[in-house]
Design an enzyme around this catalytic site. Sequence first.
Site, PDB file in Angstrom:
ATOM      1  N   ALA A 106       0.822  -1.218   0.000  1.00  0.00           N
ATOM      2  CA  ALA A 106       0.000   0.000   0.000  1.00  0.00           C
ATOM      3  C   ALA A 106       0.855   1.268   0.000  1.00  0.00           C
ATOM      4  CB  ALA A 106      -0.900  -0.017   1.229  1.00  0.00           C
ATOM      5  N   PRO A 107       0.405   2.343  -0.663  1.00  0.00           N
ATOM      6  CA  PRO A 107      -0.885   2.535  -1.330  1.00  0.00           C
ATOM      7  C   PRO A 107      -0.988   1.945  -2.737  1.00  0.00           C
ATOM      8  CG  PRO A 107       0.388   4.560  -1.411  1.00  0.00           C
ATOM      9  CD  PRO A 107       1.194   3.593  -0.607  1.00  0.00           C
ATOM     10  N   ASP A 124       9.070  -3.761  -0.918  1.00  0.00           N
ATOM     11  CA  ASP A 124       9.272  -2.313  -0.759  1.00  0.00           C
ATOM     12  C   ASP A 124       9.057  -2.051   0.734  1.00  0.00           C
ATOM     13  OD1 ASP A 124       9.558   0.381  -1.344  1.00  0.00           O
ATOM     14  OD2 ASP A 124       7.468   0.634  -1.943  1.00  0.00           O
ATOM     15  N   CYS A 178      12.768   3.595   0.475  1.00  0.00           N
ATOM     16  CA  CYS A 178      12.898   5.004   0.056  1.00  0.00           C
ATOM     17  C   CYS A 178      13.657   5.761   1.147  1.00  0.00           C
ATOM     18  CB  CYS A 178      11.535   5.626  -0.225  1.00  0.00           C
ATOM     19  SG  CYS A 178      10.374   5.546   1.141  1.00  0.00           S
TER      20      CYS A 178
HETATM   21  C1  LIG Z   1       7.040   1.909   1.804  1.00  0.00           C
HETATM   22  S1  LIG Z   1       5.386   1.524   2.092  1.00  0.00           S
HETATM   23  C2  LIG Z   1       4.988   0.640   0.632  1.00  0.00           C
HETATM   24  C3  LIG Z   1       4.708   1.510  -0.572  1.00  0.00           C
HETATM   25  C4  LIG Z   1       4.123   0.711  -1.730  1.00  0.00           C
HETATM   26  N1  LIG Z   1       4.972  -0.390  -2.113  1.00  0.00           N
HETATM   27  C5  LIG Z   1       3.852   1.559  -2.954  1.00  0.00           C
HETATM   28  O1  LIG Z   1       4.629   1.552  -3.913  1.00  0.00           O
HETATM   29  O2  LIG Z   1       2.825   2.246  -2.979  1.00  0.00           O
HETATM   30  C6  LIG Z   1       5.510   0.235   3.277  1.00  0.00           C
HETATM   31  C7  LIG Z   1       4.220  -0.498   3.591  1.00  0.00           C
HETATM   32  O3  LIG Z   1       4.581  -1.596   4.422  1.00  0.00           O
HETATM   33  C8  LIG Z   1       3.459  -1.911   5.211  1.00  0.00           C
HETATM   34  N2  LIG Z   1       3.925  -2.817   6.295  1.00  0.00           N
HETATM   35  C9  LIG Z   1       4.620  -2.493   7.412  1.00  0.00           C
HETATM   36  N3  LIG Z   1       4.886  -3.601   8.131  1.00  0.00           N
HETATM   37  C10 LIG Z   1       4.359  -4.654   7.446  1.00  0.00           C
HETATM   38  C11 LIG Z   1       4.279  -6.056   7.686  1.00  0.00           C
HETATM   39  N4  LIG Z   1       4.832  -6.609   8.770  1.00  0.00           N
HETATM   40  N5  LIG Z   1       3.635  -6.814   6.784  1.00  0.00           N
HETATM   41  C12 LIG Z   1       3.064  -6.267   5.680  1.00  0.00           C
HETATM   42  N6  LIG Z   1       3.108  -4.945   5.416  1.00  0.00           N
HETATM   43  C13 LIG Z   1       3.741  -4.152   6.279  1.00  0.00           C
HETATM   44  C14 LIG Z   1       2.943  -0.563   5.637  1.00  0.00           C
HETATM   45  O4  LIG Z   1       1.580  -0.639   6.019  1.00  0.00           O
HETATM   46  C15 LIG Z   1       3.166   0.276   4.360  1.00  0.00           C
HETATM   47  O5  LIG Z   1       1.985   0.337   3.616  1.00  0.00           O
END
Ligand SMILES: C[S@@+](CC[C@H](N)C(=O)[O-])C[C@H]1O[C@@H](n2cnc3c(N)ncnc32)[C@H](O)[C@@H]1O
Length: 415
Positions: free
Chosen positions: A238-239, A297, A350
Amino acid sequence: MPVSPSPARQAAVDLLTQVLGEGRPLSDMAGRALAPADRAAALRLATETLRGLERADRLLKPHLRKRPALRVMNILRLGTVELCSGGAAHGVVSDCVEIAAAGKRSAGAKGMINAVLRKIAADGPAAWAKLRVPRLPRWLRDPLVAAWGAPGVAAMEAVQFRAPPLDLTAKGDAAALAEALGGTLLPTGSVRLQEAGQVSALPGYVDGTWWVQDAAAALPAKLLGDVAGKSVLDMCAAPGGKTLQLAAAGADVTALDLSATRLERIRENLGRTGLQARLVAGDALVHEGRYDAILLDAPCSATGTLRRHPDLPHAHQGERISGLIELQGALLDHALGLLKPGGRLVFATCSLLPDEGECHIEALDDRPGVTVLRPEAPGLEEGWRSEEGGLRLRPDFWADAGGMDGFYMAVLQAG
Ligand SMILES: C[S@@+](CC[C@H](N)C(=O)[O-])C[C@H]1O[C@@H](n2cnc3c(N)ncnc32)[C@H](O)[C@@H]1O
């Protein structure tokens, strides 16, 4: 008779107080009933004020006998930034005075706000142009100087404090999109608009022919190569910018995220673009399955995105970073175990901090069966390649064209 101040400026002042007083990010706009155009304008004004905060405070200091209450200070900051970036003096000053008049804790300061902003309107713009480039906060600057050297950090700061361009990823033909919107087609395939205005008002937004995604952020999905027909796990999705890319490239995508709320954003984005992916809310650390390819990511300090999110240094001071580094390592370890033999994984963050990037890949040195592959995608520059085999992208790369978000990414192969 008092005139109503613009709802966008009023909401921007509230947002500034939320960020600077409560440490809550700008994205936390829940409960604000604003028309879409006002909402976009409020966010833009608050973002520009935060980007100009150091300069605004320097200009205001000689005019203030003592530091006023936060709300009053934020009204002055907003007015100063607008006046110094070409805002019409009469409208800005009278709106700021009315915003002060409407608040219990600022009404007494409206005379002072009027007087100070009139002075800023007269000589602020010329003085602004001579101020030094603002510095990144100390907690971030020190480790960055250690990693990239003082001149490298100064180059990043020169870009970080400028308004960034808007980058789009096309669902289909990027060259045609660039032509249709009067943008530039970047060597890596993103479309760059220098002056975009309200995003949702741009042609093609409603039809979902593109989505907003920084040029650097668009690279990790491309490094997976041809994913058509392959099972791909977007592990922290997400997003959903990268989910959309993978789905548009014909992959069978599972988009996983811990946050069900943030997952809704992917659902909306898929709906708008007419693309498809399987959405799963859950913890990636316990996710099971076998995939041809994985995009990780990982959650990180987001220090590469400060030019787009100047609220971040006010929401945290780096205290969460050691926990994030540990989580990134655990996610990478688990992800490698979900790959089919020969499968490919892209690890990305990032962040500008090597601890959240290069160091994770260096630590894989002694892991049997994992190979670091050379990243390949159109438009990559040799200078972006890092020693351990990944790509290090910095905000000062492509500086003349508006820079890019700071990112790290590496391609791994299992078995
Ligand atoms: C950097 S953002 C991802 C951005 C996304 N890849 C994009 O391009 O739009 C990191 C995401 O990791 C999720 N996250 C954090 N810990 C996590 C976990 N243990 N398992 C799955 N998702 C996780 C967060 O909710 C967040 O949405």
